[in-house]
Design an enzyme around this catalytic site. Structure first.
Site, PDB file in Angstrom:
ATOM      1  N   LYS A  58      -1.889 -23.894  23.081  1.00 20.77           N
ATOM      2  CA  LYS A  58      -1.428 -22.582  22.587  1.00 20.77           C
ATOM      3  C   LYS A  58      -2.620 -21.694  22.250  1.00 20.77           C
ATOM      4  CE  LYS A  58       2.914 -24.325  20.757  1.00 20.77           C
ATOM      5  NZ  LYS A  58       3.539 -25.079  19.673  1.00 20.77           N
ATOM      6  N   GLN A 102       3.847 -25.898  13.599  1.00 19.29           N
ATOM      7  CA  GLN A 102       4.105 -26.941  14.595  1.00 19.29           C
ATOM      8  C   GLN A 102       5.024 -28.014  13.999  1.00 19.29           C
ATOM      9  OE1 GLN A 102       2.936 -26.923  17.875  1.00 19.29           O
ATOM     10  NE2 GLN A 102       4.231 -28.718  18.139  1.00 19.29           N
ATOM     11  N   ASP A 125       8.686 -18.291  16.580  1.00 20.24           N
ATOM     12  CA  ASP A 125       9.503 -19.403  17.096  1.00 20.24           C
ATOM     13  C   ASP A 125      10.992 -19.064  17.011  1.00 20.24           C
ATOM     14  OD1 ASP A 125       8.418 -21.596  18.314  1.00 20.24           O
ATOM     15  OD2 ASP A 125       7.976 -22.677  16.454  1.00 20.24           O
TER      16      ASP A 125
END
Ligand code: NDP
Length: 301
Positions: A58, A102, A125
């Protein structure tokens, strides 16, 4: 003798590269026209090897798109309060437009509380309850990256999805449920199947679009597929072959479905690359919204 039919292979790798290139072009323009650089912060708690690989990837792709990348690496025994303090600091940082924690988090941390502490406008997200509610009511929201990637591939292949029968296999909060919501918002008739679903084969056989997100290697055989249907395979399963080598396979039996389906995503090289591309797209979108700049078309739901 008739030619054997083979499905169109949907090249997610190439599509994702195109999305990243579009994002990079918009970032260049944002810098030139407004002096703004989008920033993405990724928070990693602990040292899970798979998570470390994702976070590195990422970070690399964020920088390649011309954005600012921040990695907050915290020890596995980080307290809830300390993690929330990091998120609140990032919430208040004007140079950060996207925050991603994460998952999975270590067991002692409350994932829901952590996610819901992220400023919804920076929740790239799309897991914050505000964004889930906005998506569920058809309002502008941050959309979870993997389902957004699947939607982009489907829209590109079909144009309009209106009126299509879609079946989503899996009802997780990160893939199945938001995927079903996105398809519904695009006027599909949606069925969600899960581990308790009865007559799953019959349900799948009625679908024009099948999105498989169950985490079971090659669970869907060709005999379940309606001829000509589009298959989006989200599954990423590592299997060991007889000779001991390891291989990635999806939730769909690719070879078995190839002669039946109209179109299919491979694993790897299908949905996988779309997830980070959509994360970058979401960060760009969040940055535009935060600065009152028109957001780019085609990169959101
Ligand atoms: P979860 O384990 O959270 O959810 C799996 C879902 O599948 C559950 O809803 C479960 O039902 C359902 N399920 C399990 N077994 C069956 C079965 N036999 N028949 C029907 N439904 C079943 O997984 P995720 O949603 O997080 O991920 C799904 C897959 O997608 C995984 O392989 C994962 O690695 C992959 N993935 C890929 C991403 C990418 O970037 N390409 C990103 C995220 C995930 P129930 O709710 O009843 O238990």
């Amino acid at each position: 003798m008739t030619d054997a039919h083979e499905a169109t292979i949907i090249d997610g790798k190439a599509f994702a590269a195109n999305v990243r290139a579009q994002v990079a072009a918009h970032v260049t323009a944002l810098k030139a026209d407004h002096g703004i650089t989008p920033g993405l912060a990724v928070v990693l708690v602990g040292e899970d090897p798979a998570s470390q690989v994702y976070v590195r990837s990422k970070g690399k792709q964020t920088v390649e798109a011309g954005m600012k990348s921040v990695e907050e690496k915290l020890p596995a025994d980080t307290s809830q309060d300390d993690l929330l303090a990091v998120i609140n600091r990032l919430n208040a940082d004007d140079s950060i437009h996207g925050i991603l924690v994460q998952l999975p988090l270590p067991d002692h941390l409350d994932s829901n509380l952590v996610i819901n502490t992220i400023d919804p406008a920076k929740d790239v997200d799309g897991f914050h309850i505000s964004n889930v509610g906005l998506l569920g009511t058809g309002q502008k929201s941050m959309v979870p990256c993997t389902p957004l990637g699947c939607l982009m591939l489907l829209r590109d292949h079909h144009g309009s999805l209106s009126g299509k029968n879609a079946v989503v296999l899996g009802r997780s909060n990160i893939v199945g449920k938001p995927m079903a919501q996105l398809l519904l918002n695009d006027s599909c008739t949606v069925t969600i199947a899960h581990s308790r679903t009865q007559n799953i084969e019959t349900i799948v056989r009625a679908a024009d679009i099948v999105v498989a997100a169950v985490g079971r290697s090659e669970m869907v055989p060709g005999s379940w597929i309606k001829p000509g249907a589009t298959i989006i395979d989200v599954g990423i399963n590592r299997i060991e072959l007889k000779d001991g080598t390891k291989k990635l396979v999806g939730d769909v039996d690719y070879k078995d479905c190839l002669p039946v389906a109209g179109a299919i995503t491979p694993v790897p090289g299908g949905v996988g690359p779309m997830t980070i591309a959509c994360l970058l797209a979401n960060t760009l979108t969040a940055c535009c919204r935060a600065n009152g700049i028109k957001e780019p078309e085609g990169l959101t739901a």
